[in-house]
Design a protein around this motif. Sequence first.
Motif, short mmCIF file in Angstrom:
data_model
loop_
_atom_site.label_atom_id
_atom_site.label_comp_id
_atom_site.label_asym_id
_atom_site.label_seq_id
_atom_site.Cartn_x
_atom_site.Cartn_y
_atom_site.Cartn_z
N GLN A 90 -11.21 14.71 -6.41
CA GLN A 90 -9.92 14.05 -7.00
C GLN A 90 -9.04 13.70 -5.24
N ARG A 91 -8.85 14.41 -4.42
CA ARG A 91 -8.32 13.29 -3.93
C ARG A 91 -8.59 11.62 -3.11
N ILE A 92 -9.74 11.72 -2.84
CA ILE A 92 -10.91 10.62 -2.62
C ILE A 92 -9.81 9.35 -3.91
N LEU A 93 -10.43 10.18 -4.91
CA LEU A 93 -9.97 9.37 -6.67
C LEU A 93 -7.89 8.59 -6.33
N ASN A 94 -7.12 9.72 -5.94
CA ASN A 94 -5.96 9.64 -5.75
C ASN A 94 -4.90 8.57 -4.48
N LEU A 95 -7.05 8.33 -3.90
CA LEU A 95 -6.47 7.66 -2.34
C LEU A 95 -6.63 6.03 -3.36
N GLY A 96 -7.13 6.00 -4.40
CA GLY A 96 -7.17 4.79 -4.91
C GLY A 96 -8.75 4.25 -4.57
N PHE A 97 -9.72 5.39 -4.34
CA PHE A 97 -11.54 4.26 -3.82
C PHE A 97 -11.92 4.89 -5.40
N SER A 98 -12.25 3.33 -5.82
CA SER A 98 -12.95 2.90 -6.91
C SER A 98 -14.49 3.77 -6.82
N PRO A 99 -14.67 4.73 -7.80
CA PRO A 99 -16.10 5.75 -7.35
C PRO A 99 -17.02 4.35 -7.91
N SER A 132 4.78 2.24 5.34
CA SER A 132 4.40 2.85 3.86
C SER A 132 3.69 3.91 3.45
N GLU A 133 3.40 4.42 2.88
CA GLU A 133 1.89 5.37 2.46
C GLU A 133 1.06 4.38 1.82
N ASP A 134 1.39 3.46 1.26
CA ASP A 134 0.91 2.24 0.53
C ASP A 134 -0.33 1.68 1.96
N GLN A 135 0.81 1.35 2.90
CA GLN A 135 -0.07 0.12 3.75
C GLN A 135 -1.09 0.86 4.59
N VAL A 136 -0.74 2.47 4.87
CA VAL A 136 -1.46 3.34 4.93
C VAL A 136 -2.95 3.61 4.98
N LEU A 137 -2.55 3.47 3.45
CA LEU A 137 -3.93 3.42 2.14
C LEU A 137 -4.83 2.44 1.92
#
Length: 225
Positions: A90-99, A132-137
Amino acid sequence: MQPNVLDRSLESQIIPCVDFLRSFLGSDEDVLFSILRHPSILRENLQKTILPNVGILRDAGVPESHIVALLRTDPRRVALAPDTFRLVVQRILNLGFSPDMKAFITGLKVMRQLSALSWKEKVRHYTRWGWSEDQVLVVIRKNPRIMPAILGLSFERRIVPRCAFYQALLSKGFVKSSSLGLLLVCSHSLFLEKYVKRFGEKDPEILITFGFVCVCYQCYNEPVA
């Protein structure tokens, strides 16, 4: 083979594990490859860890081919209590990684090594300095393998000056946006050779920019790693 593996029952533990791996991997050669990489897989309880976690990956939308590749190269990553494994997924999904992308599995391997608290603390460190957190991600999603490396770097002496230099290279078309991760984590000597000297020979202004960045951010004493 690890001695504690050989202590396990052949009929009730080892053979079922081998059969399970064969059902996924297809060939005895791949089964042997998986076991030799991580012999401890033969000690795992299939019903309590491996099978439920494979189901979690399927439910998340991870393609079967990616699950097979994970079991072949790094089966220990799915040898986790299902409740804990579900949280990691779930943490990976929340980071925006596509499964459905291979990067999801790579991110899974890395994130399994970081606690949620450790992750938040590291990201918070960078947001305090202007990211921003988005930039890190964005950086992490493009280069999941370097996730721990980037989060362990000095923001003032490494991240900021190299990003400033990277912007100069990007504006001149010398690098692509996807190259930022490698530029951040490579050693100082490789950075000088691959980015400063290489592009400085093509455009002397790059050398001037590098000198300016070093003076501004006092990064010229960065250790050669």
